[in-house]
Design a protein around this motif. Structure first.
Motif, PDB file in Angstrom:
ATOM      1  N   THR A 130     127.982  15.574 -37.970  1.00 33.54           N
ATOM      2  CA  THR A 130     127.425  14.845 -38.924  1.00 33.54           C
ATOM      3  C   THR A 130     125.994  15.279 -39.223  1.00 33.54           C
ATOM      4  OG1 THR A 130     128.457  13.006 -38.056  1.00 33.54           O
ATOM      5  CG2 THR A 130     126.573  12.367 -39.456  1.00 33.54           C
ATOM      6  N   GLU A 131     125.215  15.886 -38.211  1.00 34.66           N
ATOM      7  CA  GLU A 131     124.098  16.549 -38.147  1.00 34.66           C
ATOM      8  C   GLU A 131     124.204  17.804 -39.073  1.00 34.66           C
ATOM      9  OE1 GLU A 131     120.029  17.320 -35.918  1.00 34.66           O
ATOM     10  OE2 GLU A 131     121.904  16.660 -34.624  1.00 34.66           O
ATOM     11  N   TYR A 132     125.083  18.497 -38.806  1.00 37.13           N
ATOM     12  CA  TYR A 132     125.507  19.783 -39.844  1.00 37.13           C
ATOM     13  C   TYR A 132     125.521  19.404 -41.188  1.00 37.13           C
ATOM     14  CZ  TYR A 132     127.597  23.914 -41.457  1.00 37.13           C
ATOM     15  OH  TYR A 132     128.194  24.909 -42.489  1.00 37.13           O
ATOM     16  N   VAL A 133     126.518  18.489 -41.421  1.00 42.35           N
ATOM     17  CA  VAL A 133     126.808  17.953 -42.904  1.00 42.35           C
ATOM     18  C   VAL A 133     125.660  17.446 -43.559  1.00 42.35           C
ATOM     19  CG1 VAL A 133     128.126  16.444 -44.226  1.00 42.35           C
ATOM     20  CG2 VAL A 133     129.267  17.539 -42.442  1.00 42.35           C
ATOM     21  N   ALA A 134     124.607  16.844 -42.926  1.00 42.14           N
ATOM     22  CA  ALA A 134     123.757  16.135 -43.324  1.00 42.14           C
ATOM     23  C   ALA A 134     122.712  17.161 -43.626  1.00 42.14           C
ATOM     24  CB  ALA A 134     123.039  15.195 -42.252  1.00 42.14           C
ATOM     25  N   THR A 135     122.430  18.304 -42.806  1.00 48.64           N
ATOM     26  CA  THR A 135     121.473  19.382 -43.071  1.00 48.64           C
ATOM     27  C   THR A 135     122.148  20.155 -44.384  1.00 48.64           C
ATOM     28  OG1 THR A 135     121.191  19.513 -40.890  1.00 48.64           O
ATOM     29  CG2 THR A 135     120.599  21.516 -42.255  1.00 48.64           C
ATOM     30  N   GLU A 177     117.335  11.437 -51.881  1.00 46.98           N
ATOM     31  CA  GLU A 177     117.011  10.553 -50.978  1.00 46.98           C
ATOM     32  C   GLU A 177     118.217  10.233 -49.873  1.00 46.98           C
ATOM     33  OE1 GLU A 177     115.483   6.874 -52.515  1.00 46.98           O
ATOM     34  OE2 GLU A 177     113.814   7.973 -53.570  1.00 46.98           O
ATOM     35  N   ALA A 178     119.274  10.280 -50.385  1.00 45.10           N
ATOM     36  CA  ALA A 178     120.471   9.981 -49.513  1.00 45.10           C
ATOM     37  C   ALA A 178     120.623  11.034 -48.621  1.00 45.10           C
ATOM     38  CB  ALA A 178     121.886   9.751 -50.354  1.00 45.10           C
ATOM     39  N   ALA A 179     120.660  12.247 -49.014  1.00 40.06           N
ATOM     40  CA  ALA A 179     120.565  13.429 -48.200  1.00 40.06           C
ATOM     41  C   ALA A 179     119.751  13.328 -47.048  1.00 40.06           C
ATOM     42  CB  ALA A 179     120.841  14.661 -48.929  1.00 40.06           C
ATOM     43  N   ASP A 180     118.554  13.231 -47.429  1.00 42.44           N
ATOM     44  CA  ASP A 180     117.268  13.358 -46.611  1.00 42.44           C
ATOM     45  C   ASP A 180     117.271  12.181 -45.528  1.00 42.44           C
ATOM     46  OD1 ASP A 180     116.159  15.546 -47.974  1.00 42.44           O
ATOM     47  OD2 ASP A 180     114.845  14.667 -48.914  1.00 42.44           O
ATOM     48  N   THR A 181     117.650  10.976 -46.029  1.00 36.37           N
ATOM     49  CA  THR A 181     117.959  10.140 -44.955  1.00 36.37           C
ATOM     50  C   THR A 181     119.032  10.190 -43.905  1.00 36.37           C
ATOM     51  OG1 THR A 181     116.817   8.367 -46.667  1.00 36.37           O
ATOM     52  CG2 THR A 181     118.047   7.487 -44.935  1.00 36.37           C
ATOM     53  N   LEU A 182     119.967  10.567 -44.726  1.00 37.03           N
ATOM     54  CA  LEU A 182     121.207  11.018 -43.754  1.00 37.03           C
ATOM     55  C   LEU A 182     120.883  11.996 -42.613  1.00 37.03           C
ATOM     56  CD1 LEU A 182     124.328  10.468 -42.996  1.00 37.03           C
ATOM     57  CD2 LEU A 182     124.640  12.262 -44.517  1.00 37.03           C
ATOM     58  N   ARG A 183     120.120  12.947 -43.134  1.00 35.60           N
ATOM     59  CA  ARG A 183     119.721  14.123 -42.210  1.00 35.60           C
ATOM     60  C   ARG A 183     118.692  13.502 -41.117  1.00 35.60           C
ATOM     61  NH1 ARG A 183     116.122  19.445 -43.080  1.00 35.60           N
ATOM     62  NH2 ARG A 183     116.564  20.430 -41.115  1.00 35.60           N
ATOM     63  N   ALA A 184     117.955  12.459 -41.351  1.00 36.57           N
ATOM     64  CA  ALA A 184     116.833  11.969 -40.442  1.00 36.57           C
ATOM     65  C   ALA A 184     117.757  10.780 -39.561  1.00 36.57           C
ATOM     66  CB  ALA A 184     115.922  11.241 -41.371  1.00 36.57           C
ATOM     67  N   CYS A 185     118.429  10.093 -40.137  1.00 34.12           N
ATOM     68  CA  CYS A 185     119.423   9.334 -39.362  1.00 34.12           C
ATOM     69  C   CYS A 185     120.538  10.193 -38.266  1.00 34.12           C
ATOM     70  CB  CYS A 185     120.315   8.506 -39.996  1.00 34.12           C
ATOM     71  SG  CYS A 185     119.336   7.181 -41.195  1.00 34.12           S
ATOM     72  N   ALA A 186     120.860  11.262 -38.757  1.00 34.55           N
ATOM     73  CA  ALA A 186     121.521  12.009 -37.875  1.00 34.55           C
ATOM     74  C   ALA A 186     120.908  12.467 -36.852  1.00 34.55           C
ATOM     75  CB  ALA A 186     122.331  13.056 -38.806  1.00 34.55           C
ATOM     76  N   SER A 187     119.556  12.719 -36.895  1.00 36.05           N
ATOM     77  CA  SER A 187     118.719  13.582 -35.868  1.00 36.05           C
ATOM     78  C   SER A 187     118.378  12.444 -34.737  1.00 36.05           C
ATOM     79  CB  SER A 187     117.423  13.845 -36.471  1.00 36.05           C
ATOM     80  OG  SER A 187     116.464  12.946 -36.728  1.00 36.05           O
ATOM     81  N   ILE A 188     118.748  11.070 -35.142  1.00 37.84           N
ATOM     82  CA  ILE A 188     118.342  10.236 -34.111  1.00 37.84           C
ATOM     83  C   ILE A 188     119.564   9.417 -33.397  1.00 37.84           C
ATOM     84  CG2 ILE A 188     115.708   9.832 -34.528  1.00 37.84           C
ATOM     85  CD1 ILE A 188     116.536   7.307 -35.961  1.00 37.84           C
ATOM     86  N   GLY A 189     120.705   9.678 -34.387  1.00 36.96           N
ATOM     87  CA  GLY A 189     121.952   8.847 -33.974  1.00 36.96           C
ATOM     88  C   GLY A 189     121.813   7.605 -34.474  1.00 36.96           C
ATOM     89  N   LYS A 190     121.274   7.091 -35.377  1.00 34.88           N
ATOM     90  CA  LYS A 190     121.121   5.588 -35.684  1.00 34.88           C
ATOM     91  C   LYS A 190     121.180   5.862 -37.193  1.00 34.88           C
ATOM     92  CE  LYS A 190     119.113   1.259 -35.054  1.00 34.88           C
ATOM     93  NZ  LYS A 190     118.151   0.622 -34.371  1.00 34.88           N
ATOM     94  N   TYR A 191     122.140   4.888 -37.964  1.00 32.59           N
ATOM     95  CA  TYR A 191     122.439   5.103 -39.404  1.00 32.59           C
ATOM     96  C   TYR A 191     122.212   4.042 -40.282  1.00 32.59           C
ATOM     97  CZ  TYR A 191     124.593   9.370 -38.047  1.00 32.59           C
ATOM     98  OH  TYR A 191     124.919  10.384 -37.369  1.00 32.59           O
ATOM     99  N   PHE A 196     120.067   4.632 -43.580  1.00 32.44           N
ATOM    100  CA  PHE A 196     121.056   5.112 -44.528  1.00 32.44           C
ATOM    101  C   PHE A 196     121.661   4.078 -45.162  1.00 32.44           C
ATOM    102  CE2 PHE A 196     125.172   7.158 -45.796  1.00 32.44           C
ATOM    103  CZ  PHE A 196     124.551   7.845 -46.674  1.00 32.44           C
ATOM    104  N   ALA A 197     122.490   3.187 -44.623  1.00 30.63           N
ATOM    105  CA  ALA A 197     123.097   2.169 -45.102  1.00 30.63           C
ATOM    106  C   ALA A 197     122.137   1.394 -45.845  1.00 30.63           C
ATOM    107  CB  ALA A 197     123.710   1.434 -43.883  1.00 30.63           C
ATOM    108  N   ASP A 198     121.065   0.738 -45.445  1.00 33.94           N
ATOM    109  CA  ASP A 198     120.083   0.217 -46.153  1.00 33.94           C
ATOM    110  C   ASP A 198     119.947   0.944 -47.680  1.00 33.94           C
ATOM    111  OD1 ASP A 198     120.024  -1.663 -44.427  1.00 33.94           O
ATOM    112  OD2 ASP A 198     118.094  -1.095 -43.513  1.00 33.94           O
ATOM    113  N   LEU A 199     119.563   2.186 -47.530  1.00 33.56           N
ATOM    114  CA  LEU A 199     119.301   2.898 -48.860  1.00 33.56           C
ATOM    115  C   LEU A 199     120.501   2.939 -49.591  1.00 33.56           C
ATOM    116  CD1 LEU A 199     117.048   5.387 -49.942  1.00 33.56           C
ATOM    117  CD2 LEU A 199     119.235   6.582 -49.397  1.00 33.56           C
TER     118      LEU A 199
END
Length: 151
Positions: A54-59, A99-113, A116-119
């Protein structure tokens, strides 16, 4: 693959279910009663592998979203994946994609999404407004009598 079973059955024979899940690499979905949430049980290795992927895809998506030559194509591809994106004006599609890509990447870095769902939920609501031409026009127009008085 996921195997769904009642929580009570899992508790009665948890060792058997865990052994089988380890052997098959299945994820266990444990259903509870009375509308309580289901639990998902998987091995640590499987969870770690999913998180890394997930982190790879988000990056990769964030890299594409910040490339001026690719962002328009990425936003257009989102319309295919999420048809509601078509209701957004073109400039907003690109903003959403970034915004979605950046938020997904940030969420993947902490393991909480949740963020992303809110966005996505907020952008989907925006698309719903744009889908109603009258509503979008009325909201985009000037306010004849601004409310600068506290209510």
């Amino acid at each position: 693959m996921a195997k769904t079973l009642p929580m009570s059955r899992f508790i009665q024979n948890y060792n058997q279910h865990l052994t089988e899940a380890e052997r098959t690499d299945d994820v266990l979905v444990l259903q509870q009663r009375a509308g309580r949430p289901a639990w998902v049980l998987e091995t640590e290795d499987r969870a770690r592998t999913t998180a890394e992927a997930t982190e790879y895809v988000a990056t990769v998506l964030a890299t594409i979203a910040h490339d001026e030559t690719l962002i328009a194509r990425f936003a257009a591809a989102l319309v295919q994946a999420q048809p509601w994106v078509a209701f957004l004006p073109e400039r907003d599609r690109e903003t959403f994609a970034t915004e979605a890509a950046d938020t997904l990447r940030a969420c993947a870095s902490i393991g909480k999404y949740t963020a992303f769902a809110d966005l996505v939920h907020d952008w989907r609501n925006t698309a719903e407004v744009w889908s109603d031409a009258e509503l979008a026009e009325s909201l985009a127009g000037d306010v004849s009598e601004p409310l600068n008085q506290p209510v």
